[in-house]
Design a protein around this motif. Structure first.
Motif, PDB file in Angstrom:
ATOM      1  N   LEU A 105       5.498  40.686  84.611  1.00  0.00           N
ATOM      2  CA  LEU A 105       6.761  40.703  85.344  1.00  0.00           C
ATOM      3  C   LEU A 105       6.715  39.761  86.538  1.00  0.00           C
ATOM      4  N   SER A 106       7.868  39.195  86.874  1.00  0.00           N
ATOM      5  CA  SER A 106       7.963  38.299  88.025  1.00  0.00           C
ATOM      6  C   SER A 106       9.370  38.384  88.601  1.00  0.00           C
ATOM      7  N   TYR A 107       9.502  37.941  89.832  1.00  0.00           N
ATOM      8  CA  TYR A 107      10.776  38.046  90.538  1.00  0.00           C
ATOM      9  C   TYR A 107      11.878  37.191  89.915  1.00  0.00           C
ATOM     10  N   ASP A 108      11.537  36.161  89.164  1.00  0.00           N
ATOM     11  CA  ASP A 108      12.562  35.269  88.628  1.00  0.00           C
ATOM     12  C   ASP A 108      13.144  35.748  87.296  1.00  0.00           C
ATOM     13  N   GLN A 109      12.729  36.894  86.834  1.00  0.00           N
ATOM     14  CA  GLN A 109      13.227  37.413  85.564  1.00  0.00           C
ATOM     15  C   GLN A 109      14.461  38.302  85.766  1.00  0.00           C
ATOM     16  N   THR A 110      15.267  38.400  84.734  1.00  0.00           N
ATOM     17  CA  THR A 110      16.312  39.409  84.654  1.00  0.00           C
ATOM     18  C   THR A 110      15.762  40.525  83.775  1.00  0.00           C
ATOM     19  N   ILE A 111      15.633  41.707  84.358  1.00  0.00           N
ATOM     20  CA  ILE A 111      14.898  42.795  83.716  1.00  0.00           C
ATOM     21  C   ILE A 111      15.844  43.960  83.422  1.00  0.00           C
ATOM     22  N   SER A 123       8.943  66.194  80.995  1.00  0.00           N
ATOM     23  CA  SER A 123       7.506  66.105  81.231  1.00  0.00           C
ATOM     24  C   SER A 123       7.244  64.781  81.934  1.00  0.00           C
ATOM     25  N   PRO A 124       6.051  64.607  82.517  1.00  0.00           N
ATOM     26  CA  PRO A 124       5.772  63.357  83.242  1.00  0.00           C
ATOM     27  C   PRO A 124       5.868  62.099  82.396  1.00  0.00           C
ATOM     28  N   ASP A 125       5.809  62.230  81.057  1.00  0.00           N
ATOM     29  CA  ASP A 125       5.899  61.038  80.214  1.00  0.00           C
ATOM     30  C   ASP A 125       7.244  60.936  79.498  1.00  0.00           C
ATOM     31  N   SER A 126       8.245  61.650  79.993  1.00  0.00           N
ATOM     32  CA  SER A 126       9.555  61.672  79.356  1.00  0.00           C
ATOM     33  C   SER A 126      10.201  60.289  79.338  1.00  0.00           C
ATOM     34  N   GLY A 127      10.954  60.037  78.274  1.00  0.00           N
ATOM     35  CA  GLY A 127      11.714  58.792  78.194  1.00  0.00           C
ATOM     36  C   GLY A 127      13.084  58.895  78.820  1.00  0.00           C
ATOM     37  N   ARG A 128      13.403  60.043  79.387  1.00  0.00           N
ATOM     38  CA  ARG A 128      14.697  60.222  80.039  1.00  0.00           C
ATOM     39  C   ARG A 128      14.655  59.683  81.472  1.00  0.00           C
ATOM     40  N   PHE A 129      15.813  59.574  82.082  1.00  0.00           N
ATOM     41  CA  PHE A 129      15.961  59.158  83.478  1.00  0.00           C
ATOM     42  C   PHE A 129      15.341  57.783  83.773  1.00  0.00           C
ATOM     43  N   PRO A 130      15.802  56.722  83.087  1.00  0.00           N
ATOM     44  CA  PRO A 130      15.284  55.389  83.378  1.00  0.00           C
ATOM     45  C   PRO A 130      15.629  54.896  84.772  1.00  0.00           C
ATOM     46  N   GLY A 131      16.596  55.569  85.434  1.00  0.00           N
ATOM     47  CA  GLY A 131      16.960  55.155  86.787  1.00  0.00           C
ATOM     48  C   GLY A 131      15.790  55.160  87.743  1.00  0.00           C
ATOM     49  N   LYS A 132      14.821  56.040  87.521  1.00  0.00           N
ATOM     50  CA  LYS A 132      13.668  56.091  88.416  1.00  0.00           C
ATOM     51  C   LYS A 132      12.843  54.817  88.329  1.00  0.00           C
ATOM     52  N   ILE A 133      12.684  54.264  87.133  1.00  0.00           N
ATOM     53  CA  ILE A 133      11.943  53.014  86.989  1.00  0.00           C
ATOM     54  C   ILE A 133      12.756  51.863  87.562  1.00  0.00           C
ATOM     55  N   TYR A 134      14.075  51.925  87.411  1.00  0.00           N
ATOM     56  CA  TYR A 134      14.943  50.944  88.065  1.00  0.00           C
ATOM     57  C   TYR A 134      14.704  50.942  89.571  1.00  0.00           C
ATOM     58  N   VAL A 135      14.723  52.120  90.184  1.00  0.00           N
ATOM     59  CA  VAL A 135      14.506  52.221  91.624  1.00  0.00           C
ATOM     60  C   VAL A 135      13.140  51.668  92.002  1.00  0.00           C
ATOM     61  N   SER A 136      12.127  51.997  91.223  1.00  0.00           N
ATOM     62  CA  SER A 136      10.768  51.538  91.518  1.00  0.00           C
ATOM     63  C   SER A 136      10.703  50.020  91.575  1.00  0.00           C
ATOM     64  N   LEU A 137      11.361  49.354  90.635  1.00  0.00           N
ATOM     65  CA  LEU A 137      11.326  47.894  90.589  1.00  0.00           C
ATOM     66  C   LEU A 137      12.272  47.275  91.617  1.00  0.00           C
ATOM     67  N   ASP A 138      13.441  47.874  91.766  1.00  0.00           N
ATOM     68  CA  ASP A 138      14.419  47.339  92.719  1.00  0.00           C
ATOM     69  C   ASP A 138      13.870  47.354  94.132  1.00  0.00           C
ATOM     70  N   THR A 176       9.713  43.191  99.168  1.00  0.00           N
ATOM     71  CA  THR A 176       9.997  44.618  99.070  1.00  0.00           C
ATOM     72  C   THR A 176      11.115  45.030 100.021  1.00  0.00           C
ATOM     73  N   LYS A 177      11.888  46.018  99.593  1.00  0.00           N
ATOM     74  CA  LYS A 177      12.982  46.567 100.411  1.00  0.00           C
ATOM     75  C   LYS A 177      12.894  48.092 100.309  1.00  0.00           C
ATOM     76  N   PRO A 178      11.993  48.681 101.042  1.00  0.00           N
ATOM     77  CA  PRO A 178      11.726  50.122 100.896  1.00  0.00           C
ATOM     78  C   PRO A 178      12.955  50.978 101.177  1.00  0.00           C
ATOM     79  N   TYR A 179      13.290  51.829 100.242  1.00  0.00           N
ATOM     80  CA  TYR A 179      14.315  52.846 100.499  1.00  0.00           C
ATOM     81  C   TYR A 179      13.927  54.192  99.895  1.00  0.00           C
ATOM     82  N   ILE A 180      12.675  54.325  99.487  1.00  0.00           N
ATOM     83  CA  ILE A 180      12.133  55.633  99.125  1.00  0.00           C
ATOM     84  C   ILE A 180      11.616  56.276 100.405  1.00  0.00           C
ATOM     85  N   VAL A 181      12.093  57.482 100.700  1.00  0.00           N
ATOM     86  CA  VAL A 181      11.759  58.128 101.967  1.00  0.00           C
ATOM     87  C   VAL A 181      10.933  59.391 101.716  1.00  0.00           C
TER      88      VAL A 181
END
Length: 301
Positions: A105-111, A123-138, A176-181
């Motif tokens: 992965l790199s900053y110049d990609q559209t992901i 469960s911790p390995d669930s495929g649901r709630f992809p928004g969390k991975i979006y937040v992690s990368l954003d 980085t633009k931290p917004y996880i509190v």
């Protein structure tokens, strides 16, 4: 592998229409310019080269069938395991940098990240709630990261069992633009008039136990935990009822931080600009004996 190398040309060649109105985003989210946090299948298919699809499911689910061209980064590599009962928090930047670089992965990609709808319990390995991975990368600074609403379930072509791998990148998380509190931030925020703590859990779970002063905005108002509803008027009505201005600070929370991330993403698409995620959410909050609790399971006399 890019989108042009899989399925789009094949679909056109076979006469498949690119219209997937059944999977379209709510009209209210399609009024702006450019791509929002959430995108639909039509938007995905309209794009060309330099698109990276990230399948967040487990390796075995990915191997059984994924959107052609997608790489596999199971969410367990981006989130922490169960640590003292707190599940699935986003890893630190120091931990994330070498992991994401190793996957190319790199900053110049559209992901575009996607998961799937599962009937199984969370469960911790669930495929649901992809928004969390979006937040992690954003919040790690990726400028063009999005969520495919509906995930693998809405793909209208054949799934692939051929793995795709990108060469490692030289990624450095410099933007980085931290917004996880953390919980201390939430404690202080609850004393402010212009800050709202929104709990995305279902009403039953919220009524049983929640952070005092938080407000229930159930995920069912806007999503089925994998795909946005085609009508989110209920969510908009709830936000209007609460009188939240677009620039008011909003902290989203839930049980694990997953539904809260989906809510954060849709709030962003609705034009709210001052968004935070309390990642530890209720699973962290409830373990601190010094923090107040509310709900039927925490009734006080």
């Amino acid at each position: 592998m890019t989108l042009k190398t899989f399925a789009v040309l094949a679909a056109l060649a076979s006469g498949l229409a690119l219209s997937t109105s059944a999977y379209a985003l709510p009209a209210v989210l399609q009024q702006g310019q450019g791509l929002g946090a959430y995108i639909d299948l039509d938007q995905l298919k309209a794009l060309g080269d330099d698109v990276v699809l990230v399948d967040i499911r487990t390796a075995d689910r990915y191997a059984a069938g994924h959107i052609p061209g997608a790489i596999n980064i199971p969410r367990e590599f981006i989130e922490t395991p169960d640590v003292g009962g707190v599940i699935g928090e986003t890893k630190t930047y120091e931990e994330l940098e070498p992991i994401l670089a190793s996957y190319g992965l790199s900053y110049d990609q559209t992901i575009f990240v996607y998961g799937e709808f599962e009937e199984n319990p969370l469960s911790p390995d669930s495929g649901r709630f992809p928004g969390k991975i979006y937040v992690s990368l954003d919040q790690a600074g990726f400028p063009n990261v999005h969520i495919l609403s509906g995930g693998v379930n809405i793909w209208d072509g054949e799934l692939s069992t051929e793995a795709s791998v990108l060469p490692p990148s030289d990624l450095k998380l410099t933007n980085t633009k931290p917004y996880i509190v953390q919980k201390d931030y939430v404690v202080e925020a609850l004393t402010k008039d212009d800050t709202y703590v929104l709990d995305a859990r279902g009403t039953t779970g919220f009524d049983k136990a929640h952070i005092p002063g938080s407000i229930n905005v159930p995920i069912g108002l806007f999503s089925n935990a994998n795909q946005l509803h085609d009508d989110i008027d209920g969510l908009i009505a709830r936000l209007d009822e609460l009188g939240i201005d677009k620039d008011d600070e909003i902290i989203t929370t839930c049980g694990w931080g997953w539904a809260a991330s989906d809510l954060l993403a849709v709030l962003k698409d609705l034009g709210y600009t001052n968004l935070k995620l309390y990642d530890g959410s209720w699973t962290e909050w409830v373990q601190d004996p010094d923090l107040p609790k509310a709900g039927t399971d925490f009734a006080t006399s």
